[in-house]
Design a protein around this motif. Structure first.
Motif, mmCIF file in Angstrom:
data_model
loop_
_atom_site.group_PDB
_atom_site.id
_atom_site.type_symbol
_atom_site.label_atom_id
_atom_site.label_comp_id
_atom_site.label_asym_id
_atom_site.label_seq_id
_atom_site.Cartn_x
_atom_site.Cartn_y
_atom_site.Cartn_z
ATOM 1 N N ASP A 1 3.480 -7.264 -4.203
ATOM 2 C CA ASP A 1 2.713 -6.786 -3.057
ATOM 3 C C ASP A 1 3.032 -5.307 -2.868
ATOM 4 N N ASP A 2 2.004 -4.552 -2.531
ATOM 5 C CA ASP A 2 2.226 -3.099 -2.484
ATOM 6 C C ASP A 2 1.185 -2.451 -1.572
ATOM 7 N N TRP A 3 1.568 -1.297 -1.008
ATOM 8 C CA TRP A 3 0.635 -0.447 -0.273
ATOM 9 C C TRP A 3 0.219 0.724 -1.155
ATOM 10 N N TYR A 4 -1.005 1.231 -0.924
ATOM 11 C CA TYR A 4 -1.469 2.390 -1.675
ATOM 12 C C TYR A 4 -1.861 3.561 -0.775
ATOM 13 N N ASP A 5 -2.325 3.267 0.435
ATOM 14 C CA ASP A 5 -2.705 4.363 1.329
ATOM 15 C C ASP A 5 -2.741 3.853 2.763
ATOM 16 N N ALA A 6 -2.622 4.801 3.687
ATOM 17 C CA ALA A 6 -2.731 4.513 5.122
ATOM 18 C C ALA A 6 -3.298 5.749 5.801
ATOM 19 N N LYS A 7 -4.160 5.543 6.766
ATOM 20 C CA LYS A 7 -4.781 6.644 7.494
ATOM 21 C C LYS A 7 -4.849 6.328 8.981
#
Length: 751
Positions: free
Chosen positions: A132-138
């Motif tokens: 599981d992973d994150w790639y971006d947040a805004k």
């Protein structure tokens, strides 16, 4: 290519934001790099990076002020890799990362840190052996936060979309997941819209080819559609996305051909449904990888990128700021960087300045990798480097495919508490400032009474201050002396001086405005204002060194004069226009006349005329006089045009003189011959024998005498007898110098 702003336009920017800089940060023998940035309200920022050493790798988080001053740096527990950061409205930080220690594999983690680096909370999504992973947040317009990543079961290569929305204070509002049915797809960049909807871009790895991805989500996180964009045979990576005022989107795509690996940057403009409106492409010497996009004025936008990118053999990678029109046309490009290889991973724009994070490496094996923060104006940098970017034909339109996605299960999450430790790093400026920069030419000369322009030679932005009180990029001086300028701004400050010395008095070359000359007319050129002179012809050849030479131009010519007074000089030009002039013609009605007759003369192709000689003419200042000369005469006419230019022509009038001859009207044969009238005949010197015929008749019509010899005369006899006295009639035909003549008349014979 080099780009510069006007100094006056930059003053306010410098006073508000301070200088730009490029700094590298190190911590012993650790290899460092910054990966993500999050701007703060006061112009500063958070930066998250990666630390690598013999013990493994981990993440660290730093906080900076607007001038690049490091406030603090922390290392959170566990091995982590930074993925994204968002500054919340209260100044705290949401740090999205990949935690590879907690459950032995990759887990999607969100660390919530206070503005001082203190721990607030950590939430982790995933279960053991899953990825599981994150790639971006805004951040959304209301202060909430959207994050996108992926979740994948350990036994599958299919990556599902993972979404989460957080409140402005960091609490989870909802979570969603979507399954693409076996797709290996990753969404790495988000674009929030004011409506609460948002787009996501990324790439899908399919059959050895990389496809661009574009997805649209509703404000509640529901997936509306996903489309893939396949260029053959290029690998396509959708890197950055920006919305425009008309609802369209610009997508920056990084493309490489599989066969040669030649990278191309393509800008796609698509409508709200993902259909392509147009596309444009750029190429550079090696690489042009986009890392951030932001609007400037209206729909003009800036794209931060990394140029080059070739590692073997080593290429000097630099940063690039590209400015585009709303139509995707390149308006400007600025490159800058350090002496090492500079790689950028994230950036943000604030008041025409771009802040980039990454690393700089001066080694060949990567051991010299140091974290880097670079802050530069988008139009000028004290670390400026050349940029070679060209327009290239855009690729053929891609094949667009709608991909099937279904709602899936969100991975489990849990909260935990961790510790953070202080991390000591040191930074140093890595690019040259203004020290040693030459601002002005070494010296200059002034002719007293003249005005001299002194301008900055250094193409570096900043606040300019002269010792005269002026603050522009250049000044005008009219007296000798020492002039000093100080430049403060983008790259520090520097001071330079110039000595203005007098070399003489000002010279002003004075010449006529222009001269008109008739064909064949000599012209005197005049010049004044100095002590010596050099006249040059149109080919630059020396004509004269006198002030007032005389020239005979065959055609219109520009002459130049250089006027000297010692070392001071001035130059001027004089245009001599050779006019066309008249072309006078003259004719005569009858060129051959007899004495006493007259003929008409004609003149044309001029404005006025003067005939000469005047003898025998009816007028001398008219175009067509009557001529009655007493002898053969050549008349000359002088014609003048409106400019006073003249021309001449002539005609000849030949006068025939009369031929004298005498015909008596009475004779007496008995008179002595000495009296001259004892015989009757025609007396003249120029009577031609040819065509001569004289006949004399009595009053009864008898022919008493006939002769065709002009020398023969009648002696007053008829048939050898003395003729009676009385009146006789003669008929005469003859040719003289005047031509044929026929005459008749009476003669009286007396005894």
């Amino acid at each position: 290519m080099r780009r510069f702003l006007l100094f006056g336009a930059l003053v306010m920017t410098f006073q508000c934001l301070g200088q730009s800089f490029t700094k590298v940060y190190e911590a012993g023998n650790n290899m460092l790099q910054y990966i993500n940035l999050a701007p703060t309200a006061n112009g500063g920022w958070y930066a998250a990076g990666l630390i690598r050493n013999s013990a493994g790798l981990g993440a660290f988080v730093s906080k900076f002020e607007a001038d690049g001053n490091l406030l603090w740096s922390k290392i959170p527990a566990d091995n982590r890799e930074s993925r994204a950061m968002v500054t919340l409205n209260d100044g705290s930080l949401m740090f999205f990362n990949n935690n590879s220690s907690f459950q032995g594999y990759f887990d999607a983690s969100v660390l919530h840190l206070g503005a001082d680096g203190s721990f607030i909370s950590e939430t982790i999504w995933g279960k053991p052996d899953d990825q599981d992973d994150w790639y971006d947040a805004k951040k959304m317009s209301d202060g909430s936060v959207i994050a996108i990543g992926m979740t994948r079961e350990s036994s599958s290569f299919s990556e599902r979309i993972l979404l989460a929305k957080f409140s402005p204070t960091g609490q989870i509002l909802w979570e969603k997941a979507f399954d693409g049915g076996g797709l290996l797809a990753r969404f790495s960049e988000l674009l929030p819209l004011p409506s609460g909807e948002f787009y996501a871009i990324g790439q899908n790895f399919s059959n050895g080819v990389t496809l661009g991805l574009l997805a649209k989500f509703a404000a509640d996180g529901n997936l509306q559609w996903v489309k893939s964009y396949q260029y053959n045979p290029e690998n396509t990576y959708f890197s950055q996305i920006q919305d425009m005022s008309d609802g369209s989107l610009f997508i920056a795509a990084y493309q490489t051909e599989q066969s040669v690996g030649n990278p191309v940057l393509t800008l796609l403009n698509v409508n709200a449904n993902g259909d392509i409106n147009f596309q444009k492409s750029l190429d550079s010497s090696y690489d042009l990888a986009p890392i951030h996009v932001a609007k400037l004025n209206g729909d003009t936008f800036m794209l931060a990128a990394v140029s080059s990118g070739q590692i073997f053999p080593v290429v000097d990678n630099d940063f690039v700021a590209l400015q585009f029109s709303p139509q995707g046309d390149l308006l400007d490009a600025l490159g800058w960087g350090t002496d090492g290889q500079d790689f950028g991973f994230d950036a943000f724009l604030v008041d025409q300045q771009v802040v980039i994070c990454g690393f700089s490496d001066t080694s060949l094996d990567g051991t010299g990798r140091r974290a880097l923060i670079s802050k530069s104006h988008i139009n000028a940098s004290c670390c400026e480097k050349p940029v070679n970017i060209i327009n290239v034909p855009a690729p053929s339109l891609p094949t667009i495919t709608v991909l099937p996605y279904t709602v899936s299960t969100v991975p489990v999450k849990q909260s935990r508490t961790i510790s953070l430790s202080d991390f000591s790093i040191s930074g140093k400026t890595s690019c040259q400032g203004l020290e040693g920069v030459v601002l002005l030419p070494a010296d200059t000369s002034l002719c007293v009474g003249d005005t001299l322009r002194i301008a900055l030679e250094a193409n570096v932005p900043g606040i300019v201050q002269w010792n005269t009180g002026a603050n522009g990029k250049e000044i005008l001086v009219n007296s000798p002396g020492l002039y000093t300028v100080t430049l403060s701004g983008e790259c520090g400050s520097a001071t330079d001086s110039i000595e203005v010395v007098s070399i003489g008095n000002r010279v002003d070359a004075v010449v006529p405005a222009g001269i008109d000359a008739c064909p064949g007319e000599s012209v005197q050129l005049t010049a004044s204002g100095g002590m010596s002179f050099r006249w040059l012809d149109a080919d630059g050849k020396l004509l004269s060194t006198t002030p007032n030479p005389t020239v005979l131009p065959l055609q219109s010519t520009q002459y130049q004069v250089i006027v000297y007074d010692g070392e001071c000089l001035d130059s001027a030009t004089v245009q001599v226009n050779v006019l066309a002039g008249p072309s006078v013609s003259a004719q005569v009605e009858e060129p051959l006349i007899r004495l006493g007759e007259q003929t008409e003369l004609f003149a044309s192709s001029a404005s006025s005329f003067v005939w000469s000689p005047a003898a025998g003419l009816s007028c001398t200042d008219c175009a067509n006089p009557q001529a009655s000369p007493s002898g053969t005469t050549i008349y000359t006419v002088l014609g003048l045009d409106a400019n006073g230019c003249s021309d001449t022509a002539w005609v000849e009038v030949v006068v025939q003189q009369p031929c004298p001859y005498y015909i008596p009207n009475v004779f007496n044969p008995e008179t002595s011959e000495s009296l001259g009238n004892g015989l009757f005949g025609i007396f003249g010197k120029e009577i031609a024998p040819a065509n001569y015929h004289l006949r004399i008749f009595s009053r009864w019509g008898e022919l008493v005498f006939e002769s065709k010899d002009p020398q023969a005369s009648w002696d007053g006899t008829f048939k050898n007898e003395i003729a009676q006295a009385g009146v006789y009639v003669y008929y005469l035909e003859m040719t003289t110098c005047e031509g044929p003549i026929q005459k008749s008349g009476d003669i009286t014979l007396i005894r």
